[in-house]
Enzyme design. Structure first.
Site, PDB file in Angstrom:
ATOM      1  N   GLN A 117      28.110  37.073  45.923  1.00  0.00           N
ATOM      2  CA  GLN A 117      28.434  36.547  44.594  1.00  0.00           C
ATOM      3  C   GLN A 117      28.915  35.106  44.738  1.00  0.00           C
ATOM      4  O   GLN A 117      30.000  34.859  45.268  1.00  0.00           O
ATOM      5  CB  GLN A 117      29.505  37.415  43.915  1.00  0.00           C
ATOM      6  CG  GLN A 117      28.989  38.790  43.518  1.00  0.00           C
ATOM      7  CD  GLN A 117      30.105  39.757  43.165  1.00  0.00           C
ATOM      8  OE1 GLN A 117      31.032  39.954  43.950  1.00  0.00           O
ATOM      9  NE2 GLN A 117      30.025  40.360  41.996  1.00  0.00           N
TER      10      GLN A 117
ATOM     11  N   ASP B  99      27.534  44.972  43.015  1.00  0.00           N
ATOM     12  CA  ASP B  99      28.932  45.098  42.621  1.00  0.00           C
ATOM     13  C   ASP B  99      29.028  45.794  41.265  1.00  0.00           C
ATOM     14  O   ASP B  99      29.732  45.337  40.358  1.00  0.00           O
ATOM     15  CB  ASP B  99      29.612  43.727  42.580  1.00  0.00           C
ATOM     16  CG  ASP B  99      31.118  43.827  42.332  1.00  0.00           C
ATOM     17  OD1 ASP B  99      31.712  44.857  42.696  1.00  0.00           O
ATOM     18  OD2 ASP B  99      31.693  42.883  41.746  1.00  0.00           O
TER      19      ASP B  99
ATOM     20  N   ARG C 218      36.350  53.265  44.350  1.00  0.00           N
ATOM     21  CA  ARG C 218      36.425  53.277  42.889  1.00  0.00           C
ATOM     22  C   ARG C 218      35.287  54.083  42.275  1.00  0.00           C
ATOM     23  O   ARG C 218      35.392  54.528  41.124  1.00  0.00           O
ATOM     24  CB  ARG C 218      36.405  51.841  42.344  1.00  0.00           C
ATOM     25  CG  ARG C 218      37.663  51.058  42.663  1.00  0.00           C
ATOM     26  CD  ARG C 218      37.564  49.626  42.209  1.00  0.00           C
ATOM     27  NE  ARG C 218      36.476  48.917  42.862  1.00  0.00           N
ATOM     28  CZ  ARG C 218      36.139  47.652  42.620  1.00  0.00           C
ATOM     29  NH1 ARG C 218      36.830  46.964  41.724  1.00  0.00           N
ATOM     30  NH2 ARG C 218      35.145  47.082  43.253  1.00  0.00           N
TER      31      ARG C 218
ATOM     32  N   ARG D 191      32.624  40.794  26.439  1.00  0.00           N
ATOM     33  CA  ARG D 191      33.678  40.941  27.449  1.00  0.00           C
ATOM     34  C   ARG D 191      33.456  39.899  28.541  1.00  0.00           C
ATOM     35  O   ARG D 191      32.460  39.944  29.266  1.00  0.00           O
ATOM     36  CB  ARG D 191      33.631  42.348  28.042  1.00  0.00           C
ATOM     37  CG  ARG D 191      34.644  42.624  29.143  1.00  0.00           C
ATOM     38  CD  ARG D 191      34.375  44.007  29.727  1.00  0.00           C
ATOM     39  NE  ARG D 191      35.292  44.383  30.786  1.00  0.00           N
ATOM     40  CZ  ARG D 191      35.137  44.063  32.071  1.00  0.00           C
ATOM     41  NH1 ARG D 191      34.115  43.319  32.467  1.00  0.00           N
ATOM     42  NH2 ARG D 191      36.003  44.486  32.977  1.00  0.00           N
TER      43      ARG D 191
ATOM     44  N   GLU E 122      38.854  39.574  30.198  1.00  0.00           N
ATOM     45  CA  GLU E 122      39.223  40.635  31.146  1.00  0.00           C
ATOM     46  C   GLU E 122      40.143  40.027  32.214  1.00  0.00           C
ATOM     47  O   GLU E 122      39.740  39.775  33.342  1.00  0.00           O
ATOM     48  CB  GLU E 122      37.957  41.241  31.773  1.00  0.00           C
ATOM     49  CG  GLU E 122      38.222  42.445  32.670  1.00  0.00           C
ATOM     50  CD  GLU E 122      38.181  42.116  34.159  1.00  0.00           C
ATOM     51  OE1 GLU E 122      38.631  42.961  34.959  1.00  0.00           O
ATOM     52  OE2 GLU E 122      37.712  41.014  34.523  1.00  0.00           O
TER      53      GLU E 122
ATOM     54  N   ASP F 257      34.139  38.599  31.932  1.00  0.00           N
ATOM     55  CA  ASP F 257      34.624  39.170  33.179  1.00  0.00           C
ATOM     56  C   ASP F 257      35.380  38.121  34.004  1.00  0.00           C
ATOM     57  O   ASP F 257      34.932  36.979  34.139  1.00  0.00           O
ATOM     58  CB  ASP F 257      33.440  39.708  33.993  1.00  0.00           C
ATOM     59  CG  ASP F 257      33.882  40.393  35.266  1.00  0.00           C
ATOM     60  OD1 ASP F 257      34.579  41.416  35.173  1.00  0.00           O
ATOM     61  OD2 ASP F 257      33.548  39.882  36.357  1.00  0.00           O
TER      62      ASP F 257
END
Length: 649
Positions: A251, A140, A519, A281, A325, A283
């Site tokens: 995951q 991912d 993406r 950061r 995030e 997530d």
């Protein structure tokens, strides 16, 4: 309220490490005692009724002590320098870039050799997309972590990363990396032990023998990736249990109702802090607390976890800031900065995802009314916190602002969003954009948008058609979008490739591990031969790079654009023009942006509404001095242009 027994517990914990209370660093001791009540209260809120609460709380205090003891003197000194600046991350002198190491330059060692490139551009802050170990084909993009403390061999070694951080620090640069709190890869050691039947590690995850509880969760939880990964649970053949897998089947979601999970992940956070990370950061924090019967997003205890992390980090590594995030609705984003007793004491940063999406709205429609209807929410961000401001990132573009904001602008929300999706996917007649829809929900027709900044602004189509006029127009759009996010407040974050006008990269279609996820089209592989064009006058790369370089340079010179809660939106005298005032003491900077493909006229009276009427206005962008009302009845803004205006006598 002072808690004597808690104070004594801290003293006992320090003494167990062989620390003389009388000789300890007084600033650390003061922070620990000052934050202890909040740490205790937040922990109690989360785990007070857990049978292991007392035992694990002692482990938490031990982890805080150990993290500080293991923190290098150079990092402690850097902490002191940052604290002396007071909210160091609000400065106008910071300019960032987010990148995939492998797609940018191959590996971390090569990245070390690219620091001069960032200096040339003016970037002094790097966000490295995940570099820690993850299974190839099930990564991912690196967010399925199988080892939080081992760099994936594709990128190099932990020593390489440490060397990069050390060199960046010596050169006055800052580093941000990710911590994936919500889940691990199913190949992580914890998951492997759970598969083998280890009850201790099975309790690290949401694991069930039958579908009873999973069905209760699923009844209220939406699918995050309905096309590629429907449902929120996956059956594990190895341990014959249903495992929560909100994002992808590989995951496994961590179970934060278990305090052992919290402490284990806090220790990973401290590992990054003591590696010298300046901003961590976090997530997907919206997902880290789940409860049956809810959508398991943005729940109050998710905020409690973040606040507890912040208090612990503030004690042991006060120089490291936290970014949440949270790509959620505008009112929900605000909560990640903290409120009540914890105002500005949760996350230091959040992504200004709403403003990012609103810019794309304005660019497609040429109308700024929807943008302006959202600002009353975004202006609630508390002092001492900041945005990551951006036009494009590694993720898709969601249109997550509220329906009433669209309705107040005079549009039908469903039809308006459909127009935007068709416009940016190139389906709308006459659209210059070359994007694609991501994660289309067949039931609701909800979807997000993929595509590079340049391709969504029309550059790809213009170059394919060899249309010089449209090429210039698309470059103007790119710069308009970047300038708007650079000066609005927050830390501007360029997504790699955007500084050169990179268009969509379709090579992902030939990689089976990526082809299902469009993406990747806006996550380009950088061609360093092509990048040499930045030194060749007249090339697209040179035009975009030099203009971006100038934007960064101007931002660093203008202290008024630091994020000190000093932004006022200007009266909308022209629906095509968005304007805001940045003000600090006697300094004023009027920033105007024409999102229309036509000239826009703005009355000079606008500038008289905000303080003394200026006789002249100096435009920093083109070094032009304008005399108010001298030659024209109106200020004229060219199509897709912007003005950075300072009043002059």
């Amino acid at each position: 309220m002072y808690n004597y027994s808690l104070h004594q517990q801290i003293n006992k914990e320090l003494q167990s490490h062989g620390i003389d209370i009388g000789a300890i660093d007084i600033s650390f001791y003061t922070r620990f005692v000052a934050n202890a009540t909040a740490i205790d209260a937040l922990y109690g809120e989360l785990y007070g009724s857990h049978p292991k609460a007392k035992e694990v709380f002692a482990q938490l205090l031990n982890s805080v002590c150990t993290a500080y003891i293991n923190r290098a003197d150079t990092l402690k000194h850097r902490d002191e320098e940052k604290e002396a600046k007071i909210n160091w991350f609000l400065s106008n002198e910071l300019a960032g870039m987010s990148l995939y190491v492998d797609r940018f330059c191959g590996n971390i060692k090569n990245l070390l050799g690219k620091l001069d490139y960032f200096k040339k551009l003016g970037v002094n802050f790097l966000h490295l997309m995940p570099v820690f170990k993850s299974p190839e084909g099930e990564s991912d993009g690196g967010y399925a972590v199988s080892n939080f403390r081992e760099v994936d061999e594709r990128f190099g070694t932990l020593l390489d990363l440490q060397m990069l951080q050390h060199t960046m620090s010596e050169q006055g640069m800052y580093l941000m990396i990710d911590i994936v709190l919500n889940h691990t890869s199913h190949c992580h050691a914890w998951a492997q032990k759970a598969k083998e039947g280890d009850k201790y590690y099975q309790d690290f995850f949401y694991m069930y023998n039958d579908r009873s509880l999973p069905d209760k969760f699923d009844a209220a939880m939406p699918d995050i990736f309905p096309e590629s990964s429907p449902g929120n649970f996956t059956y594990s053949e190895e341990c014959h249990k249903w495992v929560m897998t909100v994002f992808h089947q590989y995951q496994w979601d961590l179970n934060y109702t278990n305090p052992d999970v919290f402490v284990a992940m806090l220790e990973n956070i401290f590992f990054y802090a003591n590696m010298g990370v300046d901003v961590l950061r976090i997530d997907a924090p919206a997902f880290i607390w789940k409860e049956p019967g809810t959508n398991s997003q943005n729940l109050p205890k998710a905020h409690s976890i973040l606040r507890l992390i912040k208090q612990c980090v503030q004690v042991a590594a006060p120089g490291m800031a936290l970014l949440g995030e949270a790509i959620v609705a505008p009112a929900e984003i605000m909560k990640y900065f903290g409120n009540g007793l914890y105002t500005a004491k949760e996350c230091d940063f959040a992504y200004n995802a709403t403003q990012m999406a609103l810019q794309w709205d304005a660019l497609a429609t040429g109308d700024t009314k929807v943008m302006l209807n959202a600002q009353h929410v975004l202006l609630q961000k508390p002092y001492g916190t900041s945005w990551i401001s951006y036009t494009r990132c590694h993720d898709d573009i969601g249109l997550g602002y509220d329906d009433y904001m669209i309705e107040n602008a005079g549009y039908n929300p469903y039809e308006h969003r459909r127009f935007l999706k068709e416009y940016y996917s190139g389906a709308y007649p006459g659209s210059p954009a070359k994007g694609a829809l991501f994660s289309v929900n067949p039931k609701t027709q909800d979807a997000r948008i993929s595509g590079s900044l340049a391709s969504l602004c029309g550059l790809e189509k213009a170059l394919n058609e060899n249309n010089a006029v449209e090429t210039e127009t698309s470059i103007n759009k790119i710069l308009l979008m970047q300038a708007h996010s650079f000066f609005i407040g927050g830390l501007p974050m360029i997504f790699y490739g955007d500084e050169l006008g990179y268009t969509n990269d379709y090579s992902y279609l030939h990689d089976h591990s990526k082809s299902y996820d469009n993406r990747w089209m806006h996550r380009p592989v950088i061609n360093w031969e092509k990048n040499k064009n930045i030194d060749i006058a007249g090339t697209v790369e040179q035009k975009v790079f030099s203009a971006t370089q100038r934007l960064i340079s101007l931002r660093k010179k203008l202290t008024v654009v630091g994020d000190y809660k000093n932004l006022v939106w200007l009266s909308p005298h022209n629906a095509h023009v968005a304007g805001y005032l940045r003000q600090q003491k006697e300094k004023r900077l009027f920033c105007l942006f024409n999102f229309s493909g036509q000239e826009a006229h703005v009355t000079w009276y606008l500038f008289k509404e905000y303080g003394n009427a200026p006789a002249k206005l100096y435009n920093f962008w083109n070094d032009e001095l304008l005399t108010v009302g001298h030659d024209h009845e109106y200020l004229v803004a060219a199509p897709y242009s912007f003005l950075l205006l300072e009043p002059r006598c």
